[in-house]
Design a protein around this motif. Structure first.
Motif, PDB file in Angstrom:
ATOM      1  N   PHE A 113      -7.949  27.870  14.006  1.00 47.36           N
ATOM      2  CA  PHE A 113      -9.060  26.932  14.137  1.00 47.36           C
ATOM      3  C   PHE A 113     -10.076  27.192  13.032  1.00 47.36           C
ATOM      4  O   PHE A 113     -10.059  28.248  12.373  1.00 47.36           O
ATOM      5  CB  PHE A 113      -9.719  27.079  15.513  1.00 47.36           C
ATOM      6  CG  PHE A 113     -10.219  28.479  15.802  1.00 47.36           C
ATOM      7  CD1 PHE A 113     -11.514  28.850  15.497  1.00 47.36           C
ATOM      8  CD2 PHE A 113      -9.381  29.423  16.372  1.00 47.36           C
ATOM      9  CE1 PHE A 113     -11.973  30.131  15.752  1.00 47.36           C
ATOM     10  CE2 PHE A 113      -9.830  30.711  16.635  1.00 47.36           C
ATOM     11  CZ  PHE A 113     -11.131  31.061  16.318  1.00 47.36           C
ATOM     12  N   ASP A 114     -10.952  26.229  12.836  1.00 46.41           N
ATOM     13  CA  ASP A 114     -12.079  26.404  11.928  1.00 46.41           C
ATOM     14  C   ASP A 114     -12.988  27.472  12.528  1.00 46.41           C
ATOM     15  O   ASP A 114     -13.408  27.341  13.677  1.00 46.41           O
ATOM     16  CB  ASP A 114     -12.831  25.079  11.795  1.00 46.41           C
ATOM     17  CG  ASP A 114     -13.922  25.125  10.739  1.00 46.41           C
ATOM     18  OD1 ASP A 114     -14.623  26.156  10.639  1.00 46.41           O
ATOM     19  OD2 ASP A 114     -14.088  24.126  10.018  1.00 46.41           O
ATOM     20  N   ASP A 117     -15.758  26.756  14.899  1.00 48.02           N
ATOM     21  CA  ASP A 117     -15.471  26.209  16.231  1.00 48.02           C
ATOM     22  C   ASP A 117     -15.149  27.287  17.260  1.00 48.02           C
ATOM     23  O   ASP A 117     -14.609  26.980  18.328  1.00 48.02           O
ATOM     24  CB  ASP A 117     -14.291  25.228  16.157  1.00 48.02           C
ATOM     25  CG  ASP A 117     -14.658  23.934  15.449  1.00 48.02           C
ATOM     26  OD1 ASP A 117     -15.853  23.591  15.441  1.00 48.02           O
ATOM     27  OD2 ASP A 117     -13.747  23.283  14.903  1.00 48.02           O
ATOM     28  N   SER A 180      -6.067  21.990  23.362  1.00 52.78           N
ATOM     29  CA  SER A 180      -6.025  21.957  21.902  1.00 52.78           C
ATOM     30  C   SER A 180      -6.679  20.697  21.355  1.00 52.78           C
ATOM     31  O   SER A 180      -7.327  20.725  20.306  1.00 52.78           O
ATOM     32  CB  SER A 180      -4.584  22.067  21.402  1.00 52.78           C
ATOM     33  OG  SER A 180      -3.792  20.979  21.863  1.00 52.78           O
ATOM     34  N   ALA A 181      -6.549  19.587  22.078  1.00 51.92           N
ATOM     35  CA  ALA A 181      -7.204  18.353  21.641  1.00 51.92           C
ATOM     36  C   ALA A 181      -8.721  18.463  21.768  1.00 51.92           C
ATOM     37  O   ALA A 181      -9.467  18.032  20.876  1.00 51.92           O
ATOM     38  CB  ALA A 181      -6.688  17.177  22.459  1.00 51.92           C
ATOM     39  N   LYS A 182      -9.206  19.047  22.855  1.00 53.88           N
ATOM     40  CA  LYS A 182     -10.643  19.180  23.055  1.00 53.88           C
ATOM     41  C   LYS A 182     -11.276  20.154  22.068  1.00 53.88           C
ATOM     42  O   LYS A 182     -12.412  19.965  21.627  1.00 53.88           O
ATOM     43  CB  LYS A 182     -10.927  19.668  24.482  1.00 53.88           C
ATOM     44  CG  LYS A 182     -10.750  18.629  25.558  1.00 53.88           C
ATOM     45  CD  LYS A 182     -11.149  19.192  26.910  1.00 53.88           C
ATOM     46  CE  LYS A 182     -11.064  18.135  27.997  1.00 53.88           C
ATOM     47  NZ  LYS A 182     -11.456  18.678  29.323  1.00 53.88           N
ATOM     48  N   HIS A 184     -10.092  21.164  19.023  1.00 57.66           N
ATOM     49  CA  HIS A 184      -9.744  21.000  17.610  1.00 57.66           C
ATOM     50  C   HIS A 184      -9.014  22.226  17.074  1.00 57.66           C
ATOM     51  O   HIS A 184      -9.346  22.765  16.021  1.00 57.66           O
ATOM     52  CB  HIS A 184     -10.994  20.727  16.758  1.00 57.66           C
ATOM     53  CG  HIS A 184     -11.854  19.644  17.284  1.00 57.66           C
ATOM     54  ND1 HIS A 184     -13.226  19.657  17.219  1.00 57.66           N
ATOM     55  CD2 HIS A 184     -11.539  18.482  17.938  1.00 57.66           C
ATOM     56  CE1 HIS A 184     -13.729  18.583  17.768  1.00 57.66           C
ATOM     57  NE2 HIS A 184     -12.720  17.852  18.222  1.00 57.66           N
ATOM     58  N   VAL A 185      -8.010  22.659  17.827  1.00 55.93           N
ATOM     59  CA  VAL A 185      -7.281  23.865  17.482  1.00 55.93           C
ATOM     60  C   VAL A 185      -5.826  23.513  17.193  1.00 55.93           C
ATOM     61  O   VAL A 185      -5.286  22.559  17.756  1.00 55.93           O
ATOM     62  CB  VAL A 185      -7.379  24.900  18.629  1.00 55.93           C
ATOM     63  CG1 VAL A 185      -6.678  24.403  19.871  1.00 55.93           C
ATOM     64  CG2 VAL A 185      -6.836  26.249  18.205  1.00 55.93           C
ATOM     65  N   ASP A 186      -5.207  24.246  16.277  1.00 53.79           N
ATOM     66  CA  ASP A 186      -3.791  24.054  15.970  1.00 53.79           C
ATOM     67  C   ASP A 186      -2.960  25.127  16.667  1.00 53.79           C
ATOM     68  O   ASP A 186      -3.260  26.325  16.553  1.00 53.79           O
ATOM     69  CB  ASP A 186      -3.545  24.147  14.461  1.00 53.79           C
ATOM     70  CG  ASP A 186      -4.192  23.006  13.695  1.00 53.79           C
ATOM     71  OD1 ASP A 186      -4.221  21.879  14.219  1.00 53.79           O
ATOM     72  OD2 ASP A 186      -4.682  23.247  12.571  1.00 53.79           O
TER      73      ASP A 186
END
Length: 203
Positions: A113-114, A117, A180-182, A184-186
């Motif tokens: 993730f960024d 975040d 993961s959608a909420k 913003h994680v890969d």
């Protein structure tokens, strides 16, 4: 708490030798170090993978222990380990329902993730994943270990036996997708291991 992970791969035929060393001499070395709160060792016998996780009260305790363990790590895992990778994490979420036990199973989801975040990841895991999975039959513990600086995390789900882990796959996939959608994680990896031992003092 603060976590150190050791991830090793090698010849599956030599894995048991490393497991015996970690379960005896390795555990003794850890228990001598200040701030030690427990450890877990997990194995994939078919592919030849080993994951060792140690838990520490403070970041300093983890760092100081590594000065000793760095020298002993290689000999403890010979002749099994062909590759060894060490990671450091913060235990951001730990939700224990029952004590894990030998013969149980662990699922690990590897996340990227960024780094900005980090708080979002933790909030999404606590609000979305924990409520969804805590009622799954056989779940012992779910946790989120996070490296905020590098933008990496490990989401773990420990089950009391292999059949419970297998039965959870569909429900865990839904929770993984939603979180993961909420956040913003890969999702960059998904692995399952046998629990060799898991003993952590969370209180």
């Amino acid at each position: 708490m603060f976590i150190r992970t050791v991830y090793a791969t090698g010849d599956p035929a030599l894995l048991d030798t490393a497991l015996r060393s970690l379960n005896s001499e390795g555990r003794d070395l850890l228990e001598e170090r200040p701030g030690y709160r427990g450890a877990g060792v997990f194995a994939d016998r078919a592919l030849g993978k080993l994951a060792a996780v140690s838990w520490w009260e403070t970041e300093d305790a983890r760092r100081n222990s590594d000065e000793v363990m760095r020298e002993r790590r290689g000999p403890l895992m010979e002749p099994f380990a062909g590759t060894v990778a060490v990671g450091n994490f913060e235990a951001a979420v730990v939700h224990q329902i029952r004590h894990p036990q030998q013969g149980g199973s662990l699922r690990v989801t590897r996340l990227e993730f960024d780094p900005r975040d980090g708080d979002l990841i933790v909030d999404a895991f606590r609000a979305t994943v924990v409520p969804r999975v805590e009622s799954l039959p056989g779940l012992a513990r779910t946790s989120l270990l996070i490296d905020r600086e590098r933008g990496r995390a490990l989401a773990g789900a420990l089950f009391v036996d292999r059949s419970s882990l297998a039965a959870s796959r569909a429900a865990m996939a839904m929770a993984r997708h939603e979180a993961s959608a909420k956040a913003h994680v890969d999702v960059v990896g998904l692995e399952e291991f046998e629990v060799v031992y898991a003993d952590v003092r969370l209180d």
